[in-house]
Design a protein around this motif. Structure first.
Motif, mmCIF file in Angstrom:
data_model
loop_
_atom_site.group_PDB
_atom_site.id
_atom_site.type_symbol
_atom_site.label_atom_id
_atom_site.label_comp_id
_atom_site.label_asym_id
_atom_site.label_seq_id
_atom_site.Cartn_x
_atom_site.Cartn_y
_atom_site.Cartn_z
ATOM 1 N N THR A 71 87.823 0.683 -89.046
ATOM 2 C CA THR A 71 88.639 0.261 -90.197
ATOM 3 C C THR A 71 90.115 0.596 -90.041
ATOM 4 O O THR A 71 90.970 -0.149 -90.512
ATOM 5 N N HIS A 72 90.398 1.765 -89.447
ATOM 6 C CA HIS A 72 91.801 2.157 -89.259
ATOM 7 C C HIS A 72 91.879 3.222 -88.182
ATOM 8 O O HIS A 72 90.859 3.792 -87.788
ATOM 9 N N ALA A 73 93.117 3.492 -87.723
ATOM 10 C CA ALA A 73 93.302 4.219 -86.465
ATOM 11 C C ALA A 73 93.347 5.739 -86.631
ATOM 12 O O ALA A 73 94.148 6.402 -85.995
ATOM 13 N N VAL A 75 91.601 9.538 -86.325
ATOM 14 C CA VAL A 75 90.683 10.236 -85.431
ATOM 15 C C VAL A 75 89.256 10.311 -85.982
ATOM 16 O O VAL A 75 88.284 10.116 -85.252
ATOM 17 N N ASP A 76 89.126 10.544 -87.290
ATOM 18 C CA ASP A 76 87.803 10.733 -87.891
ATOM 19 C C ASP A 76 87.038 9.411 -88.030
ATOM 20 O O ASP A 76 85.862 9.402 -88.348
ATOM 21 N N HIS A 77 87.718 8.304 -87.771
ATOM 22 C CA HIS A 77 87.065 6.999 -87.928
ATOM 23 C C HIS A 77 86.789 6.289 -86.604
ATOM 24 O O HIS A 77 86.035 5.330 -86.580
ATOM 25 N N TYR A 78 87.424 6.773 -85.491
ATOM 26 C CA TYR A 78 87.135 6.071 -84.239
ATOM 27 C C TYR A 78 86.872 6.948 -83.028
ATOM 28 O O TYR A 78 86.529 6.420 -81.975
ATOM 29 N N ALA A 152 96.920 2.304 -97.068
ATOM 30 C CA ALA A 152 95.963 3.227 -97.701
ATOM 31 C C ALA A 152 96.484 4.612 -97.350
ATOM 32 O O ALA A 152 97.680 4.850 -97.532
ATOM 33 N N ASP A 153 95.611 5.515 -96.823
ATOM 34 C CA ASP A 153 96.198 6.804 -96.415
ATOM 35 C C ASP A 153 97.130 6.602 -95.226
ATOM 36 O O ASP A 153 98.062 7.370 -95.042
ATOM 37 N N ILE A 154 96.868 5.545 -94.432
ATOM 38 C CA ILE A 154 97.877 5.054 -93.487
ATOM 39 C C ILE A 154 97.899 3.522 -93.576
ATOM 40 O O ILE A 154 96.997 2.910 -94.131
ATOM 41 N N GLY A 171 86.682 2.083 -95.578
ATOM 42 C CA GLY A 171 87.550 3.021 -94.867
ATOM 43 C C GLY A 171 88.227 3.940 -95.876
ATOM 44 O O GLY A 171 87.650 4.278 -96.912
ATOM 45 N N ASP A 172 89.479 4.302 -95.609
ATOM 46 C CA ASP A 172 90.154 5.246 -96.505
ATOM 47 C C ASP A 172 90.998 4.543 -97.565
ATOM 48 O O ASP A 172 91.900 5.134 -98.143
ATOM 49 N N VAL A 173 90.682 3.289 -97.850
ATOM 50 C CA VAL A 173 91.330 2.606 -98.975
ATOM 51 C C VAL A 173 90.845 3.230 -100.282
ATOM 52 O O VAL A 173 91.600 3.327 -101.247
ATOM 53 N N GLY A 211 85.648 6.014 -97.428
ATOM 54 C CA GLY A 211 85.770 6.696 -96.136
ATOM 55 C C GLY A 211 85.482 8.172 -96.224
ATOM 56 O O GLY A 211 84.979 8.777 -95.266
ATOM 57 N N HIS A 212 85.802 8.766 -97.375
ATOM 58 C CA HIS A 212 85.508 10.187 -97.602
ATOM 59 C C HIS A 212 84.851 10.307 -98.970
ATOM 60 O O HIS A 212 85.370 9.785 -99.959
ATOM 61 N N LYS A 213 83.705 10.981 -98.996
ATOM 62 C CA LYS A 213 82.983 11.082 -100.273
ATOM 63 C C LYS A 213 82.212 12.388 -100.350
ATOM 64 O O LYS A 213 81.844 12.974 -99.327
HETATM 65 ZN ZN LIG Z 1 89.675 9.353 -92.951
#
Ligand SMILES: [Zn+2]
Length: 286
Positions: A71-73, A75-78, A152-154, A171-173, A211-213
């Motif tokens: 979803t986005h670049a 570290v925790d997502h890819y 979003a957060d980025i 993602g982190d939206v 993305g975070h819950k």
């Molecule tokens: Zn994240």
């Protein structure tokens, strides 16, 4: 007779972890979408143990993993991508071109950050996702739509819309019961983040995976997830305007969101925002 859902959605959540640099890292999600014969993974997690567990969950579906969508670049997502591609050699890692570029430009710094923050428990990753041709992934005949929403957060940030089950993997939206990371963006970006949530809401989803819950929270409480994310950003904007210092801002946000996990994200966000505001005030007098 009930027809089974055409696509099954399973969310795998990593536990909150202590960072080697102090503080904690929020629980993070990866989402397995599985159809009659195939599976698609959205985001990869990062710590070796979590990615191992994620691989086991994918295998447990009994379906063939064709695609890993990022979803986005961050570290925790890819950063689990390389390990997962080794485990599932027929799968392909993909992202929208802007996300691939964003990952490429920060990749070496991100590798360093992973080592420093997680002290050996994070995977290294030497590969990037491939840029998608177009914006569609096919899962057993169903279209999944990658949508770039912007901030979003980025930025750039994207979501994956799954119309067959009215779901969005966000993602982190959006966040769900976790303090949001506002340290990587500024006052001009925050209204745009709210607009990104509006774009997601306009799809009228019934399920939204943040993305975070908080691991125990459901993914269909749209008031908490969608409205909650917008309210949090607006509250941060409002409270920052009145706060004398970062400590006061943290205290006010904790009063307003007492059940949110991971104050580290709030403290980091508050420190960055107050510093920026003070620099702005000094700059304004000069
Ligand atoms: Zn994240």
């Amino acid at each position: 007779m009930l027809t089974p859902a055409p696509i099954n959605l399973e969310v795998v959540v990593s536990p909150m972890v202590d960072l080697a640099i102090g503080g904690q890292f929020s629980p993070t999600t990866a989402t397995i979408l599985s159809g009659a014969t195939e599976a698609v993974l959205v985001d990869t997690l990062l710590l070796a143990d979590d990615v191992e567990r994620l691989g086991e969950r994918i295998e447990a579906t009994g379906k063939q993993l064709t695609t890993i969508y990022i979803t986005h670049a961050h570290v925790d997502h890819y950063f689990g991508l390389e390990a997962l591609l080794e485990r599932f050699p027929d799968a392909r890692g993909v992202a929208l071109p802007s996300v691939v570029e964003s990952a490429r430009s920060a990749h070496e710094a991100t590798r360093e950050q992973a080592k420093q923050w997680f002290a050996g428990s994070a995977l290294d990753c030497t590969v990037l996702p491939d840029a998608m041709d177009g914006e569609t992934i096919i899962l057993d005949g169903h279209e999944l739509h990658a949508i770039e929403v912007g901030q979003a957060d980025i930025a750039p940030s994207t979501i994956l819309h799954v119309p067959a089950i009215d779901a969005v993997v966000a993602g982190d939206v959006v966040y769900n019961g976790v303090h949001q990371m506002l340290a990587l963006s500024g006052p001009d970006d925050w209204p745009r983040w709210i607009e990104s949530v509006d774009k997601l809401a306009a799809l009228n989803p019934k399920v939204v995976v943040a993305g975070h819950k908080r691991p125990e929270l459901p993914d269909d409480d749209l008031a908490a997830i969608v409205d909650g994310t917008r309210d949090y950003i607006q509250a941060f904007i409002d409270e920052l305007a009145d706060a004398e210092n970062a400590r006061a801002l943290v205290a006010r946000m904790q009063q307003r969101f007492p059940d949110h996990m991971n104050p580290t994200a709030l403290i980091v966000s508050a420190n960055a925002a107050v510093k920026r505001k003070q620099r702005g005030a000094v700059g304004g007098e000069a």
